[in-house]
Design a protein around this motif. Structure first.
Motif, mmCIF file in Angstrom:
data_model
loop_
_atom_site.group_PDB
_atom_site.id
_atom_site.type_symbol
_atom_site.label_atom_id
_atom_site.label_comp_id
_atom_site.label_asym_id
_atom_site.label_seq_id
_atom_site.Cartn_x
_atom_site.Cartn_y
_atom_site.Cartn_z
ATOM 1 N N THR A 163 0.815 -1.214 0.000
ATOM 2 C CA THR A 163 0.000 0.000 0.000
ATOM 3 C C THR A 163 0.850 1.266 0.000
ATOM 4 O O THR A 163 1.911 1.321 0.623
ATOM 5 C CB THR A 163 -0.949 0.041 1.216
ATOM 6 N N ARG A 217 -0.611 6.528 9.470
ATOM 7 C CA ARG A 217 -1.543 6.198 8.390
ATOM 8 C C ARG A 217 -2.121 4.805 8.579
ATOM 9 O O ARG A 217 -3.302 4.567 8.303
ATOM 10 C CB ARG A 217 -0.825 6.305 7.040
ATOM 11 N N PHE A 254 -1.215 3.925 0.495
ATOM 12 C CA PHE A 254 -2.332 4.624 1.125
ATOM 13 C C PHE A 254 -3.182 5.394 0.103
ATOM 14 O O PHE A 254 -3.929 6.302 0.471
ATOM 15 C CB PHE A 254 -1.857 5.555 2.248
ATOM 16 N N GLU A 283 0.920 -5.059 10.190
ATOM 17 C CA GLU A 283 1.454 -3.916 9.455
ATOM 18 C C GLU A 283 2.977 -4.018 9.378
ATOM 19 O O GLU A 283 3.643 -4.379 10.338
ATOM 20 C CB GLU A 283 1.039 -2.597 10.105
ATOM 21 N N LYS A 291 -10.926 1.497 9.778
ATOM 22 C CA LYS A 291 -12.017 1.357 8.808
ATOM 23 C C LYS A 291 -12.906 0.165 9.189
ATOM 24 O O LYS A 291 -12.402 -0.911 9.540
ATOM 25 C CB LYS A 291 -11.452 1.148 7.401
ATOM 26 N N LYS A 339 -4.972 4.955 11.149
ATOM 27 C CA LYS A 339 -6.219 5.478 10.589
ATOM 28 C C LYS A 339 -6.882 4.453 9.675
ATOM 29 O O LYS A 339 -8.104 4.289 9.675
ATOM 30 C CB LYS A 339 -5.946 6.771 9.820
ATOM 31 N N LEU A 340 -6.046 3.756 8.888
ATOM 32 C CA LEU A 340 -6.577 2.767 7.954
ATOM 33 C C LEU A 340 -7.214 1.603 8.695
ATOM 34 O O LEU A 340 -8.295 1.121 8.317
ATOM 35 C CB LEU A 340 -5.448 2.262 7.048
ATOM 36 N N ASP A 367 -6.163 5.563 -3.028
ATOM 37 C CA ASP A 367 -7.476 4.946 -3.234
ATOM 38 C C ASP A 367 -7.334 3.600 -3.933
ATOM 39 O O ASP A 367 -8.050 2.642 -3.624
ATOM 40 C CB ASP A 367 -8.371 5.866 -4.067
ATOM 41 N N GLU A 370 -6.266 0.997 -1.545
ATOM 42 C CA GLU A 370 -7.349 0.641 -0.633
ATOM 43 C C GLU A 370 -8.383 -0.245 -1.326
ATOM 44 O O GLU A 370 -9.008 -1.099 -0.689
ATOM 45 C CB GLU A 370 -8.020 1.885 -0.057
#
Length: 274
Positions: free
Chosen positions: A8, A67, A10, A84, A74, A70-71, A12, A15
């Motif tokens: 990733t 980041r 980060f 991670e 979801k 925050k991810l 779109d 994601e």
């Protein structure tokens, strides 16, 4: 299939790949390894010393972890096991390293389609991953609220060397409960008679007891267009192909066919190493 790797940046597009991975992980009880690569020049990073000695590295490490936090909040990731990872490598080498270390079963990568891959996965890096990965690589083009595959096109030249990759495709199709459409594309420059095509495909049919398939010979101006046009004609949700690893794409996918499909096909593409 228990471990999925999602590189990733980060974006779109990345994601979109993660959302598909989440659906797959939830249905098949998989763990997700979420990887972010920091492309800091290798000569600046001493692996024997702490990254605290390199302020730039620490800054981007902290930014990446923020980041990640925050991810991971979801809703679609709730309840899943996610690891991670932040790595200091060239992108391709970082992906290879994590796959080897964690015994990854499938790489799921994001792409924005005809405009090329996301910045993190751009150009020769993606070509290397697709071409040389020992494990299947699934490239996702758009957001899928539900990643459902009923019709799966497996395009090949149907030479014996591609049988092992076809068997991998069968196992993937079984997990998705999908029908495989075996596809031989006939072109003016690589013309093969219908009889010869059927003989080649018959060998593949007999190599497995899989019965949920069709056989198809499709004529077009070139292989790439033939694959995309056939997939569109049956509204397939996934296109699959074989790769030869470090020896380059199989003879059927001469030159940059696989990379062109990854970039140009509107549908998800999955590759299997011979």
């Amino acid at each position: 299939m228990r471990k999925l790797l999602v590189p990733t940046d980060f974006s779109d597009q990345a994601e979109n790949a993660l959302k598909v991975a989440a659906q797959f992980a939830r249905e098949h009880h998989c763990e997700i390894y979420l990887l972010h690569i920091l492309e800091i020049p290798l000569q600046e990073v001493d692996p024997l010393n702490s990254y605290n000695d390199l302020p730039e590295a620490m800054f981007f490490m902290k930014l990446a972890h923020n980041r990640f936090e925050k991810l991971l909040e979801k809703p679609y990731l709730k309840g899943l096991t996610i690891h991670e990872t932040v790595d200091f490598h060239e992108i391709f080498k970082g992906i290879f390293h994590v796959c080897q270390k964690n015994e990854i079963d499938l790489i799921i990568m994001g792409s924005n389609g005809s405009s090329g891959l996301t910045e993190m996965l751009i150009g020769s890096n993606t070509e290397k991953v697709v071409r040389t990965s020992e494990i299947p690589v699934l490239v996702i083009k758009k957001e899928h609220e539900a990643f459902t595959v009923k019709d799966f096109v497996f395009a090949s030249d149907f030479k014996n060397e591609s049988i092992p990759s076809y068997k991998k495709a069968i196992e993937f199709a079984k997990k998705l409960n999908a029908k495989i459409h075996l596809l031989m594309v006939n072109t003016p420059n690589k013309f093969i008679t219908t009889e010869s095509s059927k003989r080649r495909m018959k060998i593949f049919e007999e190599a497995s007891d899989f019965s949920n398939y069709t056989t198809n010979i499709f004529n077009d101006v070139n292989i790439e267009k033939g694959i995309m046009n056939f997939a569109q004609s049956i509204d397939a949700q996934l296109i699959g192909m074989s790769t030869h690893g470090r020896q380059g794409i199989s003879h059927f996918f001469n030159g940059s066919i696989s990379e062109d499909l990854v970039n140009h096909a509107k549908r998800p593409v999955i590759t299997f190493k011979i």
